[in-house]
Design an enzyme around this catalytic site. Structure first.
Site, short mmCIF file in Angstrom:
data_model
loop_
_atom_site.label_atom_id
_atom_site.label_comp_id
_atom_site.label_asym_id
_atom_site.label_seq_id
_atom_site.Cartn_x
_atom_site.Cartn_y
_atom_site.Cartn_z
N GLU A 67 -12.27 14.81 -8.25
CA GLU A 67 -12.12 14.82 -9.70
C GLU A 67 -10.72 14.38 -10.11
O GLU A 67 -9.72 14.82 -9.53
CB GLU A 67 -12.39 16.24 -10.23
CG GLU A 67 -12.32 16.35 -11.74
CD GLU A 67 -12.51 17.78 -12.24
OE1 GLU A 67 -12.82 17.95 -13.43
OE2 GLU A 67 -12.34 18.72 -11.44
N LYS B 213 -18.30 14.69 -17.92
CA LYS B 213 -18.42 16.10 -17.51
C LYS B 213 -19.10 16.94 -18.59
O LYS B 213 -18.67 16.97 -19.74
CB LYS B 213 -17.01 16.63 -17.23
CG LYS B 213 -16.92 18.03 -16.65
CD LYS B 213 -15.48 18.30 -16.26
CE LYS B 213 -15.28 19.67 -15.64
NZ LYS B 213 -13.87 19.86 -15.19
N CYS C 75 -17.29 19.06 -11.22
CA CYS C 75 -16.56 20.32 -11.08
C CYS C 75 -17.26 21.55 -11.66
O CYS C 75 -18.19 22.07 -11.06
CB CYS C 75 -15.16 20.17 -11.69
SG CYS C 75 -14.01 21.46 -11.12
#
Length: 411
Positions: free
Chosen positions: A140, A215, A252
């Site tokens: 990330e 994300k 994540c």
């Protein structure tokens, strides 16, 4: 042989370098500490069996091994098998995961920091290419320090368009090695007022841009002040059909949300990458569990990548928890690994060294496990959909049936 370090209470100690009692990982600690037959049994319980057998290691070419030695990064390779089928040929794909620390201190000029990371990753990417990796995923926000703890806006300078400098850098490798590359960056959306996003760019094996995913879930816990920079993504749960299979990216914090994993599976993902940046004190006990559970529940492979090292920033910051201010996020513990739908997984990369994890996988295993467990057939999506449709309404009431004698006073 790495030296053992134990705390005064006799328990395993985490060294200042991020090691586990002087070892790269728990797996290597156990391997060194147990007799072979006990280690084999411990491994069976910890990382499972693939189609009833121990996961095989893979021999890599000498150029890749030389790059690993010369540039001091951990290099491991494993192979997941599937049962042989009568009507389908094996669908083999080789996947690579890169974890790394930053190249220069955060006090150095930002351009130097970024170029330093490019230079640092070049031999690791070349090792992946020399090993015949088909799909490569980076960690990330790989182009920068994970500065989102600071709430300082100068770090926004690292943001770039989807077709920016980092994409152009990786496109050359994609073309050279016929390799799909997943590149998680801080995106600057120039078409929408220079809005920032936490984005994964999918680069095709011809060097083309296949698409992007932003994300979905933004943390608001501890020092993870990411909503200072970007908010929840707006790209849904896309699955990208590549030359080597259908892939998705669960960035994540999305790994903590089971429905996020489910959505990628419903859209047909065969491999889901989870590029992350997470620290030991907050999440390490969860790290070996969540992605592996997602692989089992959704009958796909999961590739988990975490960055490495402790990143110190010029100006101290606080977590809003009453504790003293501090200038670092904590230790990013690496430990990247791959999980298979049959509940097996690889050993992890180092907790403190840069690394490249290579995994061969037969994607036929995904359908074989769907047939075996029947999760798609036995799930009750209509019931879940009805509950969720009611839950999001203001007048929702939980379905709770109380014991009518619960509050009756004793005579």
């Amino acid at each position: 042989m790495e030296a053992k370090i134990t705390a005064e209470n006799g328990k395993t100690a985490i060294g200042k370098d991020g090691s586990v009692a002087g070892f790269d990982s728990l797996h290597r600690l156990l391997q060194s500490s147990l007799p072979p037959h006990l280690f084999q049994e411990a491994s069976r319980l910890l990382i499972g069996l693939n189609c009833g057998k121990t996961l095989d290691s893979v021999a890599l070419p000498d150029p890749a091994k030389s790059l690993s030695v010369n540039h001091d990064f951990d290099l491991q390779a494993f192979s997941f098998r599937a049962d042989k089928e009568s009507l389908r040929e094996p669908r083999s794909v080789r996947v690579g995961l890169i974890q790394n620390s930053i190249a220069l201190p955060t006090t150095e000029p930002l351009l130097d920091q970024k170029r330093g990371i490019f230079e640092k990753l070049t031999p690791i990417i070349e090792a992946a290419g020399a090993s015949g990796v088909n799909i490569l995923c980076l960690q990330e926000a790989w182009t920068m320090p994970f500065a989102f703890c600071t709430r300082e806006k100068k770090w926004c300078e690292f943001a770039e368009p989807v077709d920016g400098e980092s994409t152009k850098f990786l496109q050359e490798f994609a073309r050279r090695y016929n390799m799909v590359i997943v590149s998680p960056i801080l995106e600057r959306d120039v078409n929408h007022g220079e809005t920032l996003w936490n984005t994964a760019v999918i680069i095709g094996n011809h060097g083309n841009i296949i698409g992007k995913h932003r994300k979905n879930h933004i943390p608001r816990v501890g020092d993870f002040n990411e909503s200072t920079y970007y908010m929840e993504g707006n790209t849904g749960h896309p699955v990208f059909e590549t030359a080597y299979g259908k892939i998705a990216v669960n960035i994540c914090y999305g790994r903590h949300h089971p429905l996020n994993w489910l959505a990628f599976g419903l859209n047909g993902a065969e491999i889901v990458f989870n590029p992350s940046a997470t620290v030991g004190e907050l999440s390490e006990p969860m790290w070996p569990i969540e992605a592996r559970n997602a692989a089992i529940a959704n009958s796909y492979f999961v590739c988990s990548i975490n960055r490495v090292g402790t990143e110190h920033f010029p100006n101290p910051f606080t977590s809003g928890d009453g504790k003293p201010q501090h200038a670092d996020f904590g230790h990013f513990y690496g430990s990247s690994y791959v999980s298979a739908p049959d509940s097996s997984c690889t050993a992890s990369l180092s907790r403190y060294r840069d690394g490249l994890l290579i995994s061969d996988m037969d994607l036929n295993l995904c359908r074989q496990l769907k047939d075996k467990w029947g999760f798609r057939m036995t799930a009750r999506y209509e019931i879940y959909a009805d509950l969720l449709a009611h839950y999001v309404k203001p007048d929702f009431e939980p379905q709770v049936i109380a014991d009518p004698l619960l509050h009756k006073k004793a005579v």
